[in-house]
Write a protein that holds these residues in place. Structure first.
Motif, mmCIF file in Angstrom:
data_model
loop_
_atom_site.group_PDB
_atom_site.id
_atom_site.type_symbol
_atom_site.label_atom_id
_atom_site.label_comp_id
_atom_site.label_asym_id
_atom_site.label_seq_id
_atom_site.Cartn_x
_atom_site.Cartn_y
_atom_site.Cartn_z
ATOM 1 N N UNK A 121 -5.606 -8.047 0.323
ATOM 2 C CA UNK A 121 -5.312 -6.676 -0.105
ATOM 3 C C UNK A 121 -4.637 -5.893 1.025
ATOM 4 N N UNK A 122 -5.118 -6.083 2.237
ATOM 5 C CA UNK A 122 -4.517 -5.386 3.382
ATOM 6 C C UNK A 122 -3.086 -5.859 3.634
ATOM 7 N N UNK A 123 -2.857 -7.160 3.529
ATOM 8 C CA UNK A 123 -1.511 -7.682 3.739
ATOM 9 C C UNK A 123 -0.547 -7.191 2.676
ATOM 10 N N UNK A 124 -1.001 -7.090 1.437
ATOM 11 C CA UNK A 124 -0.151 -6.569 0.380
ATOM 12 C C UNK A 124 0.259 -5.126 0.664
ATOM 13 N N UNK A 125 -0.676 -4.321 1.168
ATOM 14 C CA UNK A 125 -0.345 -2.937 1.532
ATOM 15 C C UNK A 125 0.679 -2.919 2.662
ATOM 16 N N UNK A 126 0.480 -3.767 3.669
ATOM 17 C CA UNK A 126 1.424 -3.826 4.784
ATOM 18 C C UNK A 126 2.806 -4.263 4.321
ATOM 19 N N UNK A 127 2.870 -5.219 3.404
ATOM 20 C CA UNK A 127 4.154 -5.681 2.903
ATOM 21 C C UNK A 127 4.881 -4.579 2.151
ATOM 22 N N UNK A 128 4.144 -3.778 1.377
ATOM 23 C CA UNK A 128 4.774 -2.659 0.665
ATOM 24 C C UNK A 128 5.359 -1.662 1.655
ATOM 25 N N UNK A 129 4.584 -1.321 2.697
ATOM 26 C CA UNK A 129 5.078 -0.381 3.701
ATOM 27 C C UNK A 129 6.256 -0.967 4.467
ATOM 28 N N UNK A 130 6.185 -2.244 4.770
ATOM 29 C CA UNK A 130 7.271 -2.899 5.493
ATOM 30 C C UNK A 130 8.565 -2.835 4.687
ATOM 31 N N UNK A 131 8.474 -3.106 3.389
ATOM 32 C CA UNK A 131 9.661 -3.043 2.530
ATOM 33 C C UNK A 131 10.221 -1.635 2.485
ATOM 34 N N UNK A 132 9.341 -0.664 2.387
ATOM 35 C CA UNK A 132 9.760 0.740 2.337
ATOM 36 C C UNK A 132 10.477 1.127 3.628
ATOM 37 N N UNK A 133 9.879 0.782 4.771
ATOM 38 C CA UNK A 133 10.495 1.129 6.048
ATOM 39 C C UNK A 133 11.787 0.360 6.288
ATOM 40 N N UNK A 134 11.873 -0.871 5.808
ATOM 41 C CA UNK A 134 13.117 -1.634 5.935
ATOM 42 C C UNK A 134 14.233 -0.959 5.153
ATOM 43 N N UNK A 135 13.907 -0.516 3.946
ATOM 44 C CA UNK A 135 14.888 0.173 3.109
ATOM 45 C C UNK A 135 15.349 1.463 3.787
ATOM 46 N N UNK A 136 14.380 2.270 4.252
ATOM 47 C CA UNK A 136 14.734 3.524 4.921
ATOM 48 C C UNK A 136 15.519 3.273 6.207
ATOM 49 N N UNK A 172 24.140 6.268 10.413
ATOM 50 C CA UNK A 172 24.518 6.349 11.832
ATOM 51 C C UNK A 172 25.799 5.554 12.080
ATOM 52 N N UNK A 173 25.920 4.398 11.449
ATOM 53 C CA UNK A 173 27.149 3.603 11.614
ATOM 54 C C UNK A 173 28.347 4.355 11.047
ATOM 55 N N UNK A 174 28.175 5.011 9.909
ATOM 56 C CA UNK A 174 29.277 5.782 9.319
ATOM 57 C C UNK A 174 29.683 6.931 10.236
ATOM 58 N N UNK A 175 28.692 7.618 10.832
ATOM 59 C CA UNK A 175 29.015 8.674 11.769
ATOM 60 C C UNK A 175 29.750 8.139 12.992
ATOM 61 N N UNK A 176 29.304 6.982 13.471
ATOM 62 C CA UNK A 176 29.948 6.363 14.626
ATOM 63 C C UNK A 176 31.401 6.021 14.351
ATOM 64 N N UNK A 198 17.529 0.810 6.722
ATOM 65 C CA UNK A 198 18.898 0.456 6.317
ATOM 66 C C UNK A 198 19.724 1.680 5.993
ATOM 67 N N UNK A 199 19.092 2.642 5.336
ATOM 68 C CA UNK A 199 19.806 3.885 5.002
ATOM 69 C C UNK A 199 20.181 4.643 6.275
#
Length: 72
Positions: free
Chosen positions: A39-54, A62-66, A56-57
Motif C-alpha cells: 500500500x505504501x509503495x502504491x502511494x509512492x508510485x502515484x506521487x512519483x508519477x505526478x511529480x514526473x509529469x509536473x 524552462x527549455x522554451x524560455x531558454x 516534465x511540464x
C-alpha cells in the motif's frame, strides 16, 4: 509488542518475541507487513508519477524560455 501489532504502519516486535510466536502468527505478521508495504509503495508510485509529469511540464517551459532568450 508481544502481539506484533503495528505502530504507525511498522512492525513492532523483537527477536525474542518472534521466537515465541506460533508459525501461524508469524505467517500472519509477514502477510500483514507485506500488505502494508504494498500500500505504501502504491502511494509512492502515484506521487512519483505526478511529480514526473509536473517536472516534465516545468522542464519544457524552462527549455522554451531558454530557446526564446537564446534566439533559437
Amino acid at each position: 509488542s508481544e502481539d506484533g501489532t503495528m505502530a504507525n504502519g511498522f512492525l513492532v516486535i523483537d527477536e525474542k518475541d518472534w521466537k515465541e510466536l506460533t508459525p501461524e502468527r508469524r505467517d500472519w505478521l509477514i502477510f500483514n507487513t507485506l500488505k502494508s508495504m504494498d500500500a505504501r509503495l502504491q502511494k509512492l508510485e502515484r506521487w512519483s508519477s505526478c511529480f514526473s509529469f509536473l517536472g516534465g511540464i516545468v522542464g519544457g517551459f524552462v527549455a522554451a524560455l531558454g530557446l526564446k532568450w537564446s534566439g533559437g
